[in-house]
Design a protein around this motif. Structure first.
Motif, mmCIF file in Angstrom:
data_model
loop_
_atom_site.group_PDB
_atom_site.id
_atom_site.type_symbol
_atom_site.label_atom_id
_atom_site.label_comp_id
_atom_site.label_asym_id
_atom_site.label_seq_id
_atom_site.Cartn_x
_atom_site.Cartn_y
_atom_site.Cartn_z
ATOM 1 N N LYS A 16 12.963 12.683 -12.239
ATOM 2 C CA LYS A 16 12.673 12.023 -10.970
ATOM 3 C C LYS A 16 11.388 12.564 -10.362
ATOM 4 N N GLU A 17 11.131 13.852 -10.574
ATOM 5 C CA GLU A 17 9.932 14.471 -10.008
ATOM 6 C C GLU A 17 8.663 13.815 -10.550
ATOM 7 N N PHE A 18 8.681 13.462 -11.827
ATOM 8 C CA PHE A 18 7.516 12.800 -12.418
ATOM 9 C C PHE A 18 7.276 11.453 -11.748
ATOM 10 N N ARG A 19 8.336 10.707 -11.539
ATOM 11 C CA ARG A 19 8.196 9.397 -10.895
ATOM 12 C C ARG A 19 7.731 9.549 -9.449
ATOM 13 N N LYS A 20 8.239 10.568 -8.770
ATOM 14 C CA LYS A 20 7.830 10.795 -7.383
ATOM 15 C C LYS A 20 6.348 11.163 -7.309
ATOM 16 N N TYR A 21 5.908 12.028 -8.212
ATOM 17 C CA TYR A 21 4.506 12.463 -8.209
ATOM 18 C C TYR A 21 3.590 11.278 -8.499
ATOM 19 N N THR A 22 4.006 10.439 -9.451
ATOM 20 C CA THR A 22 3.217 9.248 -9.776
ATOM 21 C C THR A 22 3.172 8.290 -8.590
ATOM 22 N N LEU A 23 4.301 8.159 -7.902
ATOM 23 C CA LEU A 23 4.352 7.297 -6.720
ATOM 24 C C LEU A 23 3.428 7.813 -5.623
ATOM 25 N N VAL A 24 3.370 9.130 -5.467
ATOM 26 C CA VAL A 24 2.472 9.721 -4.468
ATOM 27 C C VAL A 24 1.017 9.382 -4.798
ATOM 28 N N ILE A 25 0.658 9.456 -6.071
ATOM 29 C CA ILE A 25 -0.710 9.105 -6.482
ATOM 30 C C ILE A 25 -1.014 7.657 -6.110
ATOM 31 N N LEU A 26 -0.058 6.772 -6.358
ATOM 32 C CA LEU A 26 -0.246 5.358 -6.031
ATOM 33 C C LEU A 26 -0.392 5.156 -4.524
ATOM 34 N N ILE A 27 0.474 5.808 -3.752
ATOM 35 C CA ILE A 27 0.429 5.660 -2.293
ATOM 36 C C ILE A 27 -0.889 6.183 -1.732
ATOM 37 N N VAL A 28 -1.318 7.349 -2.218
ATOM 38 C CA VAL A 28 -2.583 7.924 -1.744
ATOM 39 C C VAL A 28 -3.753 7.013 -2.096
ATOM 40 N N SER A 29 -3.723 6.423 -3.286
ATOM 41 C CA SER A 29 -4.794 5.509 -3.695
ATOM 42 C C SER A 29 -4.853 4.293 -2.782
ATOM 43 N N ILE A 30 -3.693 3.758 -2.448
ATOM 44 C CA ILE A 30 -3.642 2.596 -1.556
ATOM 45 C C ILE A 30 -4.117 2.968 -0.154
ATOM 46 N N LEU A 31 -3.652 4.118 0.346
ATOM 47 C CA LEU A 31 -4.050 4.548 1.688
ATOM 48 C C LEU A 31 -5.555 4.799 1.769
ATOM 49 N N ALA A 32 -6.122 5.354 0.698
ATOM 50 C CA ALA A 32 -7.568 5.605 0.684
ATOM 51 C C ALA A 32 -8.334 4.296 0.818
ATOM 52 N N ASN A 33 -7.899 3.288 0.090
ATOM 53 C CA ASN A 33 -8.573 1.990 0.169
ATOM 54 C C ASN A 33 -8.336 1.313 1.514
ATOM 55 N N LEU A 34 -7.130 1.438 2.039
ATOM 56 C CA LEU A 34 -6.842 0.847 3.347
ATOM 57 C C LEU A 34 -7.665 1.509 4.448
ATOM 58 N N SER A 35 -7.877 2.818 4.329
ATOM 59 C CA SER A 35 -8.679 3.512 5.343
ATOM 60 C C SER A 35 -10.117 3.021 5.323
ATOM 61 N N ILE A 36 -10.635 2.753 4.122
ATOM 62 C CA ILE A 36 -11.989 2.218 4.014
ATOM 63 C C ILE A 36 -12.070 0.834 4.653
ATOM 64 N N ILE A 37 -11.055 0.017 4.389
ATOM 65 C CA ILE A 37 -11.025 -1.323 4.977
ATOM 66 C C ILE A 37 -10.913 -1.241 6.498
ATOM 67 N N ALA A 38 -10.126 -0.290 6.985
ATOM 68 C CA ALA A 38 -9.982 -0.119 8.433
ATOM 69 C C ALA A 38 -11.316 0.242 9.073
ATOM 70 N N PHE A 39 -12.063 1.115 8.425
ATOM 71 C CA PHE A 39 -13.386 1.465 8.941
ATOM 72 C C PHE A 39 -14.302 0.242 8.929
ATOM 73 N N ARG A 40 -14.165 -0.548 7.885
ATOM 74 C CA ARG A 40 -15.016 -1.735 7.764
ATOM 75 C C ARG A 40 -14.728 -2.730 8.888
ATOM 76 N N ASP A 41 -13.460 -2.965 9.154
ATOM 77 C CA ASP A 41 -13.084 -4.029 10.086
ATOM 78 C C ASP A 41 -13.043 -3.586 11.543
ATOM 79 N N TYR A 42 -12.679 -2.306 11.776
ATOM 80 C CA TYR A 42 -12.424 -1.895 13.153
ATOM 81 C C TYR A 42 -13.394 -0.843 13.693
ATOM 82 N N VAL A 43 -14.133 -0.184 12.824
ATOM 83 C CA VAL A 43 -15.051 0.859 13.287
ATOM 84 C C VAL A 43 -16.496 0.413 13.135
ATOM 85 N N TYR A 44 -16.896 0.167 11.874
ATOM 86 C CA TYR A 44 -18.280 -0.214 11.638
ATOM 87 C C TYR A 44 -18.546 -1.675 11.981
#
Length: 272
Positions: A16-44
């Protein structure tokens, strides 16, 4: 030994730990892209600073986060309980303590390499989806991220080795985690203090400049400059030192009230 490494690696992948770690990588990747989009739409309000190569630069600056979490990768291979060298099965029947430690360490390093590949694939895949409209994720950007992962991988492997050492030194995993963070967070800050002006003790100055893995809390040593030679040298030093310490402790560890010396005597008798 190879059979043991394969067995441990296979067990960890199914955990289960392997699946959790992989899921964390996926979530962080999505959040990183969403943060860039947020800067694009709401900051810059524009696309400036929000292209594919900006995401790659953004990601490279956060490789220190998985370094502080490498003990969890080591724990996947360590197992739920402290390894008992007296339990013999088809895989461990001819293995001594040094074989068990080495097998788990090598399997954990392989696991870290696998997570490096997964990080590359998942992050590039998610970034491609999010950047599809801009078309800014070029082959050069993908290659740069691959280089970033390769440069960070030896340092992350050193962290895994330190984590494995802590897990073998302490049967209580909470203590192992605390000691790991002391080694990777607190001690480097002390070394930086003693090696910098006005104290500037020569030994600590050498460690700070040459082999310290985290000269700053949010920085991996030599990663920004891509000094591959120094990355490999410092990583190998930490892997060797931590492995020797962990192996010595495990060889002398008394398990189930049976001294390690008695176990070695039992092994010699079995061989005779």
């Amino acid at each position: 030994m190879l059979l043991y490494i394969g067995s441990e690696f296979s067990r960890a992948i199914r955990s289960k730990e392997f699946r959790k770690y992989t899921l964390v990588i996926l979530i962080v990747s999505i959040l990183a892209n969403l943060s860039i989009i947020a800067f694009r739409d709401y900051v810059y309000g524009t696309n400036d600073g929000t292209y594919g190569y900006n995401i790659i630069m953004f990601a490279g600056g956060f490789f220190w986060l998985p370094y502080y979490a490498t003990i969890f990768v080591a724990d996947m291979l360590f197992g739920r309980t402290y390894p008992d060298p007296y339990i013999k099965d088809r895989v461990t029947k001819n293995l001594r303590r040094r074989h068990i430690y080495t097998g788990k360490l090598l399997a954990s390093l392989l696991m870290m390499a696998l997570f490096g590949v997964l990080t590359f694939v998942i992050f590039i895949a998610t970034s491609t989806i999010f950047q599809m409209s801009t078309g800014s994720l070029s082959a050069d950007v993908v290659r740069d991220f691959g280089v970033n992962v390769l440069c960070a991988l030896p340092l992350l492997m050193a962290g895994v080795s330190i984590g494995m050492m802590c897990l073998f030194c302490f049967e209580n995993k909470v203590k192992a985690l605390i000691v790991f963070w002391i080694i990777t967070i607190v001690i480097p800050r002390i070394i930086m203090l003693l090696g910098a002006e006005p104290i500037s003790i020569s030994f600590f100055r050498f460690v700070k400049d040459e082999i310290l893995l985290t000269p700053q809390f949010t920085t991996l040593q030599f990663f920004a400059s891509r000094d591959v030679r120094q990355i490999i040298i410092s990583s190998v030093i930490y892997i060797i030192l931590s492995s020797l310490i962990g192996l010595v402790v495990f060889r002398r560890k008394q398990i189930d009230n049976v001294p390690a010396s008695l176990e070695r005597e039992m092994d010699r008798k079995r061989k005779k």
